[in-house]
Design a protein around this motif. Sequence first.
Motif, PDB file in Angstrom:
ATOM      1  N   PHE A  58      -6.034   1.790   2.067  1.00  0.00           N
ATOM      2  CA  PHE A  58      -6.907   2.930   1.808  1.00  0.00           C
ATOM      3  C   PHE A  58      -6.483   4.083   2.702  1.00  0.00           C
ATOM      4  O   PHE A  58      -5.818   3.902   3.715  1.00  0.00           O
ATOM      5  CB  PHE A  58      -8.382   2.572   2.043  1.00  0.00           C
ATOM      6  CG  PHE A  58      -8.720   2.245   3.465  1.00  0.00           C
ATOM      7  CD1 PHE A  58      -9.105   3.240   4.346  1.00  0.00           C
ATOM      8  CD2 PHE A  58      -8.635   0.948   3.932  1.00  0.00           C
ATOM      9  CE1 PHE A  58      -9.401   2.949   5.670  1.00  0.00           C
ATOM     10  CE2 PHE A  58      -8.928   0.637   5.245  1.00  0.00           C
ATOM     11  CZ  PHE A  58      -9.312   1.641   6.117  1.00  0.00           C
ATOM     12  N   ILE A  59      -6.875   5.272   2.284  1.00  0.00           N
ATOM     13  CA  ILE A  59      -6.670   6.484   3.070  1.00  0.00           C
ATOM     14  C   ILE A  59      -8.062   6.999   3.411  1.00  0.00           C
ATOM     15  O   ILE A  59      -8.939   7.049   2.550  1.00  0.00           O
ATOM     16  CB  ILE A  59      -5.887   7.546   2.277  1.00  0.00           C
ATOM     17  CG1 ILE A  59      -4.500   7.027   1.921  1.00  0.00           C
ATOM     18  CG2 ILE A  59      -5.786   8.839   3.069  1.00  0.00           C
ATOM     19  CD1 ILE A  59      -3.717   7.954   1.006  1.00  0.00           C
ATOM     20  N   LYS A  60      -8.254   7.374   4.661  1.00  0.00           N
ATOM     21  CA  LYS A  60      -9.560   7.865   5.100  1.00  0.00           C
ATOM     22  C   LYS A  60      -9.483   9.368   5.327  1.00  0.00           C
ATOM     23  O   LYS A  60      -8.676   9.833   6.134  1.00  0.00           O
ATOM     24  CB  LYS A  60      -9.996   7.154   6.374  1.00  0.00           C
ATOM     25  CG  LYS A  60     -11.397   7.496   6.799  1.00  0.00           C
ATOM     26  CD  LYS A  60     -11.830   6.632   7.965  1.00  0.00           C
ATOM     27  CE  LYS A  60     -13.279   6.911   8.312  1.00  0.00           C
ATOM     28  NZ  LYS A  60     -13.744   6.034   9.382  1.00  0.00           N
ATOM     29  N   SER A 178      -5.149  12.318   7.481  1.00  0.00           N
ATOM     30  CA  SER A 178      -5.639  12.191   6.099  1.00  0.00           C
ATOM     31  C   SER A 178      -4.695  11.397   5.212  1.00  0.00           C
ATOM     32  O   SER A 178      -5.078  10.981   4.127  1.00  0.00           O
ATOM     33  CB  SER A 178      -5.859  13.572   5.480  1.00  0.00           C
ATOM     34  OG  SER A 178      -6.951  14.204   6.093  1.00  0.00           O
ATOM     35  N   PHE A 179      -3.447  11.218   5.647  1.00  0.00           N
ATOM     36  CA  PHE A 179      -2.469  10.489   4.839  1.00  0.00           C
ATOM     37  C   PHE A 179      -1.992   9.203   5.517  1.00  0.00           C
ATOM     38  O   PHE A 179      -1.060   8.571   5.043  1.00  0.00           O
ATOM     39  CB  PHE A 179      -1.273  11.390   4.516  1.00  0.00           C
ATOM     40  CG  PHE A 179      -1.623  12.517   3.595  1.00  0.00           C
ATOM     41  CD1 PHE A 179      -1.638  12.329   2.226  1.00  0.00           C
ATOM     42  CD2 PHE A 179      -1.955  13.765   4.095  1.00  0.00           C
ATOM     43  CE1 PHE A 179      -1.973  13.356   1.370  1.00  0.00           C
ATOM     44  CE2 PHE A 179      -2.287  14.808   3.248  1.00  0.00           C
ATOM     45  CZ  PHE A 179      -2.302  14.601   1.882  1.00  0.00           C
ATOM     46  N   CYS A 180      -2.613   8.835   6.634  1.00  0.00           N
ATOM     47  CA  CYS A 180      -2.222   7.604   7.326  1.00  0.00           C
ATOM     48  C   CYS A 180      -2.683   6.390   6.529  1.00  0.00           C
ATOM     49  O   CYS A 180      -3.822   6.316   6.090  1.00  0.00           O
ATOM     50  CB  CYS A 180      -2.816   7.570   8.731  1.00  0.00           C
ATOM     51  SG  CYS A 180      -1.994   8.700   9.866  1.00  0.00           S
ATOM     52  N   MET A 181      -1.782   5.440   6.362  1.00  0.00           N
ATOM     53  CA  MET A 181      -2.054   4.204   5.632  1.00  0.00           C
ATOM     54  C   MET A 181      -1.976   3.071   6.643  1.00  0.00           C
ATOM     55  O   MET A 181      -0.898   2.622   6.982  1.00  0.00           O
ATOM     56  CB  MET A 181      -1.047   4.026   4.512  1.00  0.00           C
ATOM     57  CG  MET A 181      -1.095   5.148   3.496  1.00  0.00           C
ATOM     58  SD  MET A 181       0.406   5.248   2.512  1.00  0.00           S
ATOM     59  CE  MET A 181       1.070   6.785   3.149  1.00  0.00           C
ATOM     60  N   LYS A 182      -3.128   2.656   7.146  1.00  0.00           N
ATOM     61  CA  LYS A 182      -3.158   1.715   8.254  1.00  0.00           C
ATOM     62  C   LYS A 182      -3.458   0.296   7.788  1.00  0.00           C
ATOM     63  O   LYS A 182      -4.337   0.069   6.970  1.00  0.00           O
ATOM     64  CB  LYS A 182      -4.196   2.153   9.279  1.00  0.00           C
ATOM     65  CG  LYS A 182      -3.875   3.507   9.895  1.00  0.00           C
ATOM     66  CD  LYS A 182      -4.927   3.954  10.859  1.00  0.00           C
ATOM     67  CE  LYS A 182      -4.570   5.326  11.426  1.00  0.00           C
ATOM     68  NZ  LYS A 182      -5.618   5.870  12.264  1.00  0.00           N
ATOM     69  N   LYS A 183      -2.709  -0.636   8.338  1.00  0.00           N
ATOM     70  CA  LYS A 183      -2.916  -2.077   8.146  1.00  0.00           C
ATOM     71  C   LYS A 183      -3.085  -2.473   6.686  1.00  0.00           C
ATOM     72  O   LYS A 183      -4.047  -3.121   6.304  1.00  0.00           O
ATOM     73  CB  LYS A 183      -4.094  -2.547   8.984  1.00  0.00           C
ATOM     74  CG  LYS A 183      -3.844  -2.370  10.466  1.00  0.00           C
ATOM     75  CD  LYS A 183      -4.923  -2.983  11.300  1.00  0.00           C
ATOM     76  CE  LYS A 183      -4.540  -2.809  12.769  1.00  0.00           C
ATOM     77  NZ  LYS A 183      -5.416  -3.508  13.661  1.00  0.00           N
TER      78      LYS A 183
END
Length: 191
Positions: A58-60, A178-183
């Motif tokens: 997800f992107i937050k 806004s474009f970080c895709m974590k874990k």
Amino acid sequence: MPQSEAAYRKLSPVLFLIFTGISLIIVLCGCPYHSSHRIDSEPQIQVDETYLGNWDGFIKDETYGKETDFKMSLSRKNDYEYTINFMGYFGGVDKKNKPKIDTIIGSAFMSDVCGKQFLNVNIFCRNFIAEFIYENDEITILPLAEDFTSFIVRSDEELRFRIAYHYKTRLKPTFDESFCMKKMKREPSIP
């Protein structure tokens, strides 16, 4: 002409410039860094089979805190490059004003800068640079923010230097949150 109307006419160009400037700052700071240059002119690191597959994440949104689900697919393009697909809702709507699920297709290759892995992602003839972390069978992709450097990058070698300098001189690197895709988690295989 009343005094308030005359004051408004004098003030309106100033207000216009202020609002235009604020809007420009928001637009320029709201995108991941992209360039016509890449960290390496040619890919140097072979494709790692461990990274291949479909990934859920997800992107937050950093402003509103809203999470948007998406999927990422990494496959082998050749011995040194990946085909990368992002599938999800990216703000578009269909003819009935319903959210439109879209796919963004690109290619990518890995580079090493100061012992860290970076993805050079080419989408729509633009190169986006993102730190790539693989731990515990999870992938994290952290795109550099547009303002990670204040210099105009004029070559692949200079881009490599600016990234190395940024990581050596900052306590915390500048990412476009806004474009970080974590874990991202690997999508289970269907037998």
